[in-house]
Design a protein around this motif. Structure first.
Motif, PDB file in Angstrom:
ATOM      1  N   THR A  91     -16.234 -13.832   9.144  1.00  0.00           N
ATOM      2  CA  THR A  91     -17.190 -14.007   8.056  1.00  0.00           C
ATOM      3  C   THR A  91     -16.566 -14.890   6.983  1.00  0.00           C
ATOM      4  OG1 THR A  91     -16.395 -12.009   6.952  1.00  0.00           O
ATOM      5  CG2 THR A  91     -18.263 -11.770   8.441  1.00  0.00           C
ATOM      6  N   GLY A  92     -17.409 -15.633   6.301  1.00  0.00           N
ATOM      7  CA  GLY A  92     -16.925 -16.530   5.268  1.00  0.00           C
ATOM      8  C   GLY A  92     -16.486 -15.786   4.016  1.00  0.00           C
ATOM      9  N   ALA A  93     -15.513 -16.330   3.340  1.00  0.00           N
ATOM     10  CA  ALA A  93     -15.076 -15.773   2.062  1.00  0.00           C
ATOM     11  C   ALA A  93     -16.121 -16.124   1.010  1.00  0.00           C
ATOM     12  CB  ALA A  93     -13.726 -16.363   1.676  1.00  0.00           C
ATOM     13  N   GLU A  94     -16.244 -15.305  -0.012  1.00  0.00           N
ATOM     14  CA  GLU A  94     -17.212 -15.605  -1.068  1.00  0.00           C
ATOM     15  C   GLU A  94     -16.663 -16.676  -2.004  1.00  0.00           C
ATOM     16  OE1 GLU A  94     -18.818 -13.279  -4.860  1.00  0.00           O
ATOM     17  OE2 GLU A  94     -19.471 -12.380  -2.964  1.00  0.00           O
ATOM     18  N   CYS A  95     -17.458 -17.707  -2.224  1.00  0.00           N
ATOM     19  CA  CYS A  95     -17.067 -18.803  -3.103  1.00  0.00           C
ATOM     20  C   CYS A  95     -17.054 -18.321  -4.562  1.00  0.00           C
ATOM     21  CB  CYS A  95     -18.047 -19.957  -2.945  1.00  0.00           C
ATOM     22  SG  CYS A  95     -17.753 -21.324  -4.087  1.00  0.00           S
ATOM     23  N   PRO A  96     -15.983 -18.576  -5.302  1.00  0.00           N
ATOM     24  CA  PRO A  96     -15.935 -18.144  -6.698  1.00  0.00           C
ATOM     25  C   PRO A  96     -16.815 -18.992  -7.624  1.00  0.00           C
ATOM     26  CG  PRO A  96     -13.951 -19.351  -6.151  1.00  0.00           C
ATOM     27  CD  PRO A  96     -14.732 -19.197  -4.878  1.00  0.00           C
ATOM     28  N   TYR A  97     -17.286 -20.134  -7.141  1.00  0.00           N
ATOM     29  CA  TYR A  97     -18.106 -21.021  -7.963  1.00  0.00           C
ATOM     30  C   TYR A  97     -19.600 -20.715  -7.841  1.00  0.00           C
ATOM     31  CZ  TYR A  97     -13.721 -23.565  -8.072  1.00  0.00           C
ATOM     32  OH  TYR A  97     -12.407 -23.901  -8.218  1.00  0.00           O
ATOM     33  N   CYS A  98     -20.089 -20.536  -6.596  1.00  0.00           N
ATOM     34  CA  CYS A  98     -21.531 -20.333  -6.404  1.00  0.00           C
ATOM     35  C   CYS A  98     -21.868 -19.024  -5.700  1.00  0.00           C
ATOM     36  CB  CYS A  98     -22.128 -21.515  -5.647  1.00  0.00           C
ATOM     37  SG  CYS A  98     -21.641 -21.595  -3.912  1.00  0.00           S
ATOM     38  N   THR A 156     -21.433 -17.413   0.838  1.00  0.00           N
ATOM     39  CA  THR A 156     -20.478 -17.056   1.891  1.00  0.00           C
ATOM     40  C   THR A 156     -20.512 -18.087   3.021  1.00  0.00           C
ATOM     41  OG1 THR A 156     -22.114 -15.598   2.899  1.00  0.00           O
ATOM     42  CG2 THR A 156     -20.483 -14.578   1.418  1.00  0.00           C
ATOM     43  N   ASP A 157     -21.177 -19.228   2.789  1.00  0.00           N
ATOM     44  CA  ASP A 157     -21.183 -20.331   3.746  1.00  0.00           C
ATOM     45  C   ASP A 157     -19.912 -21.143   3.524  1.00  0.00           C
ATOM     46  OD1 ASP A 157     -21.767 -22.309   5.578  1.00  0.00           O
ATOM     47  OD2 ASP A 157     -23.265 -23.289   4.315  1.00  0.00           O
ATOM     48  N   THR A 158     -18.778 -20.535   3.883  1.00  0.00           N
ATOM     49  CA  THR A 158     -17.475 -21.139   3.636  1.00  0.00           C
ATOM     50  C   THR A 158     -16.678 -21.191   4.927  1.00  0.00           C
ATOM     51  OG1 THR A 158     -16.468 -19.014   3.068  1.00  0.00           O
ATOM     52  CG2 THR A 158     -17.415 -20.286   1.255  1.00  0.00           C
ATOM     53  N   VAL A 159     -15.700 -22.071   4.961  1.00  0.00           N
ATOM     54  CA  VAL A 159     -14.796 -22.176   6.103  1.00  0.00           C
ATOM     55  C   VAL A 159     -13.366 -22.083   5.601  1.00  0.00           C
ATOM     56  CG1 VAL A 159     -16.320 -23.499   7.601  1.00  0.00           C
ATOM     57  CG2 VAL A 159     -14.833 -24.702   6.019  1.00  0.00           C
ATOM     58  N   HIS A 219      -9.809 -22.381   1.389  1.00  0.00           N
ATOM     59  CA  HIS A 219     -11.171 -22.346   1.922  1.00  0.00           C
ATOM     60  C   HIS A 219     -11.974 -23.498   1.331  1.00  0.00           C
ATOM     61  CE1 HIS A 219     -10.885 -18.234   3.643  1.00  0.00           C
ATOM     62  NE2 HIS A 219      -9.908 -18.177   2.761  1.00  0.00           N
ATOM     63  N   TYR A 220     -13.127 -23.774   1.951  1.00  0.00           N
ATOM     64  CA  TYR A 220     -14.024 -24.820   1.480  1.00  0.00           C
ATOM     65  C   TYR A 220     -15.450 -24.280   1.533  1.00  0.00           C
ATOM     66  CZ  TYR A 220     -16.524 -29.227   1.163  1.00  0.00           C
ATOM     67  OH  TYR A 220     -17.365 -30.236   0.766  1.00  0.00           O
ATOM     68  N   CYS A 221     -16.214 -24.469   0.451  1.00  0.00           N
ATOM     69  CA  CYS A 221     -17.587 -24.003   0.379  1.00  0.00           C
ATOM     70  C   CYS A 221     -18.531 -25.117   0.823  1.00  0.00           C
ATOM     71  CB  CYS A 221     -17.933 -23.568  -1.046  1.00  0.00           C
ATOM     72  SG  CYS A 221     -19.634 -22.994  -1.203  1.00  0.00           S
ATOM     73  N   ASN A 222     -19.345 -24.835   1.841  1.00  0.00           N
ATOM     74  CA  ASN A 222     -20.312 -25.817   2.325  1.00  0.00           C
ATOM     75  C   ASN A 222     -21.510 -25.941   1.388  1.00  0.00           C
ATOM     76  OD1 ASN A 222     -18.957 -26.550   4.769  1.00  0.00           O
ATOM     77  ND2 ASN A 222     -19.557 -24.586   5.606  1.00  0.00           N
ATOM     78  N   CYS A 236     -21.592 -25.600  -2.255  1.00  0.00           N
ATOM     79  CA  CYS A 236     -21.322 -26.394  -3.467  1.00  0.00           C
ATOM     80  C   CYS A 236     -20.225 -27.435  -3.254  1.00  0.00           C
ATOM     81  CB  CYS A 236     -20.995 -25.485  -4.645  1.00  0.00           C
ATOM     82  SG  CYS A 236     -19.414 -24.613  -4.518  1.00  0.00           S
ATOM     83  N   GLU A 237     -19.694 -27.503  -2.035  1.00  0.00           N
ATOM     84  CA  GLU A 237     -18.699 -28.508  -1.644  1.00  0.00           C
ATOM     85  C   GLU A 237     -17.430 -28.468  -2.483  1.00  0.00           C
ATOM     86  OE1 GLU A 237     -20.861 -32.210  -1.622  1.00  0.00           O
ATOM     87  OE2 GLU A 237     -21.920 -31.667   0.203  1.00  0.00           O
ATOM     88  N   GLN A 238     -16.981 -27.258  -2.810  1.00  0.00           N
ATOM     89  CA  GLN A 238     -15.764 -27.090  -3.595  1.00  0.00           C
ATOM     90  C   GLN A 238     -14.687 -26.387  -2.768  1.00  0.00           C
ATOM     91  OE1 GLN A 238     -15.094 -28.114  -6.816  1.00  0.00           O
ATOM     92  NE2 GLN A 238     -17.022 -29.198  -6.582  1.00  0.00           N
ATOM     93  N   PRO A 239     -13.446 -26.879  -2.813  1.00  0.00           N
ATOM     94  CA  PRO A 239     -12.345 -26.137  -2.194  1.00  0.00           C
ATOM     95  C   PRO A 239     -11.922 -25.012  -3.136  1.00  0.00           C
ATOM     96  CG  PRO A 239     -11.532 -28.169  -3.148  1.00  0.00           C
ATOM     97  CD  PRO A 239     -13.030 -28.163  -3.358  1.00  0.00           C
ATOM     98  N   PHE A 240     -11.391 -23.929  -2.555  1.00  0.00           N
ATOM     99  CA  PHE A 240     -10.898 -22.834  -3.389  1.00  0.00           C
ATOM    100  C   PHE A 240      -9.855 -22.037  -2.619  1.00  0.00           C
ATOM    101  CE2 PHE A 240     -14.527 -21.153  -1.087  1.00  0.00           C
ATOM    102  CZ  PHE A 240     -14.154 -19.856  -0.723  1.00  0.00           C
ATOM    103  N   GLU A 241      -9.069 -21.271  -3.348  1.00  0.00           N
ATOM    104  CA  GLU A 241      -8.063 -20.391  -2.765  1.00  0.00           C
ATOM    105  C   GLU A 241      -8.591 -18.966  -2.772  1.00  0.00           C
ATOM    106  OE1 GLU A 241      -4.039 -22.620  -4.351  1.00  0.00           O
ATOM    107  OE2 GLU A 241      -4.685 -20.764  -5.276  1.00  0.00           O
TER     108      GLU A 241
END
Length: 56
Positions: free
Chosen positions: A16-23, A26-29, A43-46, A48-53
């Motif tokens: 399962t995708g990690a939750e993006c802290p920006y948006c 959970t559509d993350t890789v 990780h990268y959020c598909n 909002c197109e932001q990378p995050f840790e």
């Protein structure tokens, strides 16, 4: 535009995708199993197109 993952690493484990802290999507890789330290992964959020840790 879809980003290519680093081919030198495998990212098995979580399905399962990690939750993006920006948006909060959970559509993350998981791009890389290790971040700057052993307790973080990259990780990268598909949505909002932001990378995050993610802290493990």
């Amino acid at each position: 535009m879809r980003r290519n993952l680093d081919p030198s690493v495998t990212t098995s484990g979580e399905t399962t995708g990690a939750e993006c802290p920006y948006c909060e999507s959970t559509d993350t890789v998981r791009e890389h199993p290790k971040g700057p330290s052993l307790c973080r992964s990259m990780h990268y959020c598909n949505s909002c197109e932001q990378p995050f840790e993610k802290f493990e």
